[in-house]
Design a protein around this motif. Structure first.
Motif, PDB file in Angstrom:
ATOM      1  N   VAL A 255       0.825  -1.217   0.000  1.00 39.43           N
ATOM      2  CA  VAL A 255       0.000   0.000   0.000  1.00 39.43           C
ATOM      3  C   VAL A 255       0.856   1.263   0.000  1.00 39.43           C
ATOM      4  N   GLY A 256       2.154   1.112   0.031  1.00 43.31           N
ATOM      5  CA  GLY A 256       3.006   2.301   0.003  1.00 43.31           C
ATOM      6  C   GLY A 256       4.307   2.005   0.719  1.00 43.31           C
ATOM      7  N   LYS A 257       5.290   2.861   0.480  1.00 41.29           N
ATOM      8  CA  LYS A 257       6.601   2.630   1.111  1.00 41.29           C
ATOM      9  C   LYS A 257       6.538   3.000   2.587  1.00 41.29           C
ATOM     10  N   ASP A 258       7.367   2.332   3.402  1.00 41.53           N
ATOM     11  CA  ASP A 258       7.425   2.710   4.813  1.00 41.53           C
ATOM     12  C   ASP A 258       8.182   4.044   4.939  1.00 41.53           C
ATOM     13  N   ILE A 259       8.136   4.613   6.165  1.00 42.92           N
ATOM     14  CA  ILE A 259       8.652   5.986   6.330  1.00 42.92           C
ATOM     15  C   ILE A 259      10.161   6.057   6.089  1.00 42.92           C
ATOM     16  N   ILE A 260      10.904   5.060   6.560  1.00 45.51           N
ATOM     17  CA  ILE A 260      12.365   5.120   6.355  1.00 45.51           C
ATOM     18  C   ILE A 260      12.670   5.105   4.849  1.00 45.51           C
ATOM     19  N   SER A 261      11.983   4.234   4.102  1.00 44.91           N
ATOM     20  CA  SER A 261      12.225   4.182   2.646  1.00 44.91           C
ATOM     21  C   SER A 261      11.883   5.527   2.006  1.00 44.91           C
ATOM     22  N   LYS A 262      10.819   6.154   2.500  1.00 49.50           N
ATOM     23  CA  LYS A 262      10.425   7.472   1.967  1.00 49.50           C
ATOM     24  C   LYS A 262      11.500   8.522   2.292  1.00 49.50           C
ATOM     25  N   LEU A 263      11.971   8.495   3.562  1.00 53.12           N
ATOM     26  CA  LEU A 263      12.981   9.491   3.951  1.00 53.12           C
ATOM     27  C   LEU A 263      14.267   9.314   3.145  1.00 53.12           C
ATOM     28  N   CYS A 264      14.574   8.058   2.804  1.00 57.21           N
ATOM     29  CA  CYS A 264      15.802   7.794   2.040  1.00 57.21           C
ATOM     30  C   CYS A 264      15.751   8.425   0.647  1.00 57.21           C
ATOM     31  N   GLU A 265      14.554   8.571   0.109  1.00 59.35           N
ATOM     32  CA  GLU A 265      14.505   9.141  -1.237  1.00 59.35           C
ATOM     33  C   GLU A 265      14.161  10.634  -1.223  1.00 59.35           C
ATOM     34  N   THR A 266      14.090  11.225   0.003  1.00 59.65           N
ATOM     35  CA  THR A 266      13.763  12.649   0.110  1.00 59.65           C
ATOM     36  C   THR A 266      15.004  13.493  -0.159  1.00 59.65           C
ATOM     37  N   ARG A 267      14.832  14.501  -1.006  1.00 62.05           N
ATOM     38  CA  ARG A 267      15.945  15.418  -1.265  1.00 62.05           C
ATOM     39  C   ARG A 267      15.589  16.803  -0.737  1.00 62.05           C
ATOM     40  N   VAL A 268      16.569  17.499  -0.153  1.00 65.83           N
ATOM     41  CA  VAL A 268      16.390  18.897   0.233  1.00 65.83           C
ATOM     42  C   VAL A 268      17.459  19.684  -0.519  1.00 65.83           C
ATOM     43  N   ASP A 269      17.020  20.675  -1.294  1.00 66.63           N
ATOM     44  CA  ASP A 269      17.931  21.462  -2.142  1.00 66.63           C
ATOM     45  C   ASP A 269      18.820  20.539  -2.985  1.00 66.63           C
ATOM     46  N   GLY A 270      18.249  19.477  -3.489  1.00 72.03           N
ATOM     47  CA  GLY A 270      18.989  18.583  -4.375  1.00 72.03           C
ATOM     48  C   GLY A 270      19.779  17.487  -3.667  1.00 72.03           C
TER      49      GLY A 270
END
Ligand code: HEM
Length: 472
Positions: A255-270
């Motif tokens: 149903v969706g990625k877990d939070i750690i997986s999401k945070l791993c693909e998060t970029r801030v200012d590139g």
């Protein structure tokens, strides 16, 4: 980590030689009066067992006579009225959380100590995964975890557990040990995306980190636990960067990625978030999400079972669980309040407060402010002055209804409010389907000083709750 007055037990014995006797519930010790008749406050009361057991009469004196009380013993200012507290919470430039410092070393560099733009940036990174559609995706996991824990009761009873006891057609369970203590941590673990086999370690780290915030003796253990968590998370983060993992619905569909997986693909200012950034976010979610929700589940069940007519109304109409959840938080939340520091010299209610002072915002007192809530000491899920709709960062105040202050309000409003609501209500619905005809085993609960009634909840959440019900 959440505030002052956390982490206390409700059955704390009266300290030897305490200057303050234990008073009947609802009454304050007479600490003398000023020449004009104003009741005086002796600040030693704030450390006394009497206060922890029975704080509300003292908060009333503060609200009525000292809405900002300069406590020279503890070197702080207590702010106790609803209106003043909300105003300070909204103004995070004038009343900032820096240098809160309470989480220093244990939780790492967290957003709790931040204000303004940097705070918003940090908060949004993970906050978005705990609300709205993302949250809805987590509900099946919450349901499954609750069912698993409750499903284990039969086996525990058969194995002779002292916390699940069968007697004839009835079963008695200690709700804390058999459900509420661990359930919120398991939920957090699952939605973050920790593997099942890590849950026991996780629970140990959590407990050590929490006691590490409480004092110098346990601080070292807390810092060590945080180091273990960090090492562990580092490995998980590296693995998730290569291969993300998912949460599943009850039919096994992702149903969706877990939070750690999401945070791993998060970029801030590139740039991707660093492992340190991800770890401190995780430590904060772990720290914020355990004890608070445990207290919510325990207090909700305690209050409802002690008000059987209201419990019957909840069973009759499931939509009343939401009202009960919010009224429980207004009546007896597990968080006392939050510290703030004023950026500028100010004057409040005639009290001069120099810049940089510690100002304790007493959420407990705001929730019992009779200027806002009628008969505040009464638990009443049908009260007309409490707002129990969708939670808003702006708070709610319209047509005689106000939101409670248990999640705070403004920029630091608890980002876990929505998920803790789901955990408590979804978990309680499943509990109520299993526990038929439940009553509290009052003979196993702490008694009040006169022995006649149950011990008041005071400033703390219920530790042990023994519930008897029909054996399933
Ligand atoms: C009934 C349960 C809960 C209560 C009563 C509660 C209460 C609060 C309060 C009063 C604050 C405001 C702090 C401030 O103004 O400085 C807060 C902040 C916070 N809470 Fe909760 N909380 C609960 C559950 C949770 C859960 C389940 C999580 C995580 C999953 C969580 C994570 C946090 C975090 C990360 C913050 C810091 C927010 C910020 O500084 O922007 N809380 N909580």
């Amino acid at each position: 980590m959440h505030g002052f007055f956390d982490d206390l037990t409700s059955d704390e014995p009266a300290a030897q030689g305490s200057p303050f006797p234990l008073m009947p519930e609802g009454e304050a010790v007479d600490m003398g009066t000023a020449p004009d008749g104003t009741p005086l406050i002796d600040p030693r009361i704030f450390d006394s067992p009497e206060f922890f057991r029975n704080p509300y009469p003292y908060y009333r004196i503060l609200r009525d006579h000292y809405p900002v009380y300069h406590d020279k013993l503890h070197n702080c200012y207590w702010v106790t009225r609803y209106d003043d507290i909300t105003e300070c919470y909204f103004d995070d430039e004038g009343f900032n959380t820096i240098p809160k410092g309470s989480s220093s070393g244990v939780l790492g560099n967290t957003q709790l100590e931040l204000s303004g733009v940097e705070h918003r940036r940090r908060r949004n990174l993970y906050g978005q995964h705990l609300v709205g559609k993302s949250l809805q995706l987590r509900v099946p996991a919450i349901e499954r975890l609750a069912r698993d824990m409750i499903g284990a009761w039969d086996e525990a009873a058969a194995a002779g557990s002292e916390y699940v006891i069968d007697e004839g057609a009835r079963r008695t369970v200690e709700l804390g040990r058999m459900f509420a203590n661990e359930f919120p941590i398991r939920v957090v673990c699952e939605v973050l995306g920790f593997p099942q086999e890590a849950q026991a370690d996780f629970y140990y780290w959590y407990n050590s980190m929490m006691s590490g915030l409480g004092g110098s003796e346990t601080h070292k253990q807390g810092v060590e636990a945080r180091q273990h968590l960090e090492d562990y998370v580092e490995g998980i983060v590296e693995a998730r960067r290569k291969a993300p993992t998912y949460l599943y619905d009850k039919d096994g569909n992702p149903v969706g990625k877990d939070i750690i997986s999401k945070l791993c693909e998060t970029r801030v200012d590139g740039d991707f978030l660093s492992t340190e950034e991800i770890t401190s976010n995780i430590a904060l979610i772990v720290g914020g999400g355990g004890e608070t929700t445990r207290g919510a589940i325990m207090n909700l069940w305690c209050l409802l079972l002690r008000h059987p007519d209201q419990f019957a109304a909840v069973l009759d109409d499931e939509s009343n669980w939401d009202k009960a959840f919010h009224e429980m938080l207004r009546h007896s939340s597990s968080i006392g309040g939050q510290p703030r520091h004023n950026t500028f010299d100010i004057e409040m209610h005639g009290v001069h407060i120099p810049a940089g002072s510690l100002m304790n915002m007493v959420d407990f007192s705001a929730n019992h402010d009779e200027r806002i809530f009628k008969d505040p000491e009464k638990f009443n899920i049908f009260r007309e002055d409490l707002y129990s709709g969708k939670l808003l960062r702006s708070g709610y105040r319209k047509e005689g209804r106000c939101s409670h202050m248990a999640f705070g309000v403004g920029p630091h409003l608890c980002p876990g409010a929505w998920i803790s609501h789901q955990e408590t209500v979804v978990g309680s619905k499943i509990l109520s389907a299993t526990m038929k005809n439940p009553v509290i085993r009052e003979d196993k609960m702490p008694r009040d000083i006169d022995g006649a009634g149950p011990s008041p909840m005071g400033i703390v959440s219920v530790r042990d709750l023994w519930i008897e019900f029909d054996k399933p």
